[in-house]
Write an enzyme that holds these catalytic residues in place. Structure first.
Site, mmCIF file in Angstrom:
data_model
loop_
_atom_site.group_PDB
_atom_site.id
_atom_site.type_symbol
_atom_site.label_atom_id
_atom_site.label_comp_id
_atom_site.label_asym_id
_atom_site.label_seq_id
_atom_site.Cartn_x
_atom_site.Cartn_y
_atom_site.Cartn_z
ATOM 1 N N SER A 98 5.352 -8.910 6.083
ATOM 2 C CA SER A 98 5.554 -8.209 4.701
ATOM 3 C C SER A 98 7.183 -8.148 4.225
ATOM 4 O O SER A 98 7.214 -7.756 3.182
ATOM 5 C CB SER A 98 5.067 -6.578 5.044
ATOM 6 N N ASP A 276 -3.345 -3.634 4.637
ATOM 7 C CA ASP A 276 -2.803 -4.569 5.770
ATOM 8 C C ASP A 276 -3.408 -3.863 7.052
ATOM 9 O O ASP A 276 -3.531 -4.632 8.045
ATOM 10 C CB ASP A 276 -1.417 -4.466 5.592
ATOM 11 N N HIS A 319 0.322 -10.703 1.056
ATOM 12 C CA HIS A 319 -0.371 -11.922 2.038
ATOM 13 C C HIS A 319 -1.841 -11.532 2.097
ATOM 14 O O HIS A 319 -2.134 -10.028 2.108
ATOM 15 C CB HIS A 319 0.191 -12.227 3.184
HETATM 16 MG MG MG Z 1 3.734 -3.070 3.092
HETATM 17 ZN ZN ZN Z 2 0.810 -6.942 8.163
#
Ligand code: MG
Ligand code: ZN
Length: 381
Positions: A98, A276, A319
């Site tokens: 990140s 995430d 991502h």
């Molecule tokens: Mg972040």
């Molecule tokens: Zn991550």
């Protein structure tokens, strides 16, 4: 005959009841704010404001899962007429982290995994879009659901070789002119918790910030007369399903506040940070709640943009995380989510854009292009 009459009478009563209910519902509906038709808005020729919404770890599979989980009605992602894809890789790894992912957005440069606002070969600091636009007179802000020193927000204001240097990243908030910051991590600024005993909260106050704890946002300077920081939590904020609710409201308030801070325009970065973390934990329920929270947040940004007409909203991820796949479910039209990894993956990441200049975000390009496109749109005469 009597029975028939009663039946007919009953039917009439029912019909009467249904009609009354319909009128009542219609009346209730009209007393609420009318729903915005995002497709009917005529935008200004160029944007003045940018809202960049980053779903950390949000790849196409996370958006797909959200669309199918939500089911009925038009999904918020369907309101974007421009969709593109970005190549998320960092400069040394097909799978980014990140820090490098956010630095690509903030500086327009590919860097090494773990690097915050610095680029190879010598970890040279790169000027971020937030810093640059501030110099040009724009108001700037960030709203996140992690600590303020976490990799994504850090990459817009800090310059450090490694994301792990969170105490140093907190110091960088004293060098940034950011107008608004909402997120967790008060402890990293507090004298009692810092190894160097520096009282960053006092230093920030001396720089003119109104600082508040919690998520009531009651001390947000109404007319934008002072810069503002809300530390929603001492450390990481809880999950969306664990009671955290502030992101959509904070996003709306941030837009209104930043608009008052500068007549020139504003740059706001909003992060759904924990999408995430749900991916790393391979936790579908966590993911579902975080995507719902992000959905509401996107809606607030679109509402502002549709009314303001001079704002471009860009929604993307840095991502993919978890290698999420949507497999055939046991019931019809259901799916079974499965994760292939507890790490990030190299999948292409979707980019959604709404507002003046949105069409420039279609196509397939490097993540660094998002920076270029944002800059280009603001520089248009
Ligand atoms: Mg972040
Ligand atoms: Zn991550």
């Amino acid at each position: 005959m009597a029975t028939l009459f009663t039946k007919k009478h009953n039917r009439l009563l029912w019909l009467h009841g249904i009609l009354a209910m319909t009128f009542w519902l219609a009346a209730c509906k009209s007393s609420r704010a009318p729903e915005i038709d995002y497709q009917q808005v005529t935008f200004a020729p160029k944007p003045k404001n940018i809202i960049l919404l980053i779903g950390d770890g949000m790849g196409l599979a996370q958006v797909s899962a959200h669309v199918y989980w939500k089911g009925v009605g038009k999904n918020i992602f369907e309101e974007f007429n421009t969709v593109g894809f970005h190549k998320s890789h960092s400069c040394d790894d097909l799978v980014t982290d990140s820090a490098a992912g956010a630095t690509a957005f903030s500086c327009g440069k590919k860097t090494t995994n773990g690097a915050i606002g610095v680029i190879p070969p010598n970890d040279e600091p790169c000027t971020t879009i937030l810093e640059d636009l501030d110099k040009q007179g724009y108001a700037t802000g960030m709203v996140v659901t992690c600590t303020a020193t976490h990799a994504t927000p850090a990459s817009f204001i800090a310059h450090r070789e490694l994301r792990a240097f969170t105490e140093e990243i907190a110091l960088d908030y004293l060098k940034t002119p950011i107008d608004l910051l909402i997120g967790g991590g008060r402890a990293l600024f507090s004298r009692d918790e810092r190894p160097d005993r520096a009282n960053l909260l006092d230093s920030l106050k001396q720089r003119g910030y109104v600082i508040q704890n919690g998520s009531s946002f009651s001390r947000l300077p109404e007319n934008g007369e002072a810069p503002y920081i809300a530390f929603t939590h001492d450390r990481e904020p809880p999950t969306a399903s664990g009671g955290r609710q502030y992101l959509p409201r904070a996003t709306r308030l941030a837009c209104e506040f930043l608009q008052k801070r500068s007549p020139k325009g504003f740059f706001l970065m909003v992060e759904g940070s924990q999408i995430d973390w749900a991916g790393h934990a391979n936790d579908r329920n966590w993911l579902r709640a975080e995507m719902n929270d992000f959905d509401k947040t996107i809606r607030e940004a679109l509402n502002f943009a549709a009314t303001n007409k001079e704002t471009i909203v860009i929604v993307t991820g840095d991502h993919e995380c978890g290698g999420l796949s949507l497999n055939s479910g046991e019931r019809s039209k259901s799916f079974k989510p499965a994760f292939a990894t507890r790490l990030h993956t190299a999948s292409l990441v979707p980019v959604y854009a709404y507002g003046p200049g949105a069409e420039t975000f279609s196509g397939l390009y490097d993540n660094t292009e998002i920076y270029q496109k944002m800059r280009h749109l603001l520089m248009l005469q």
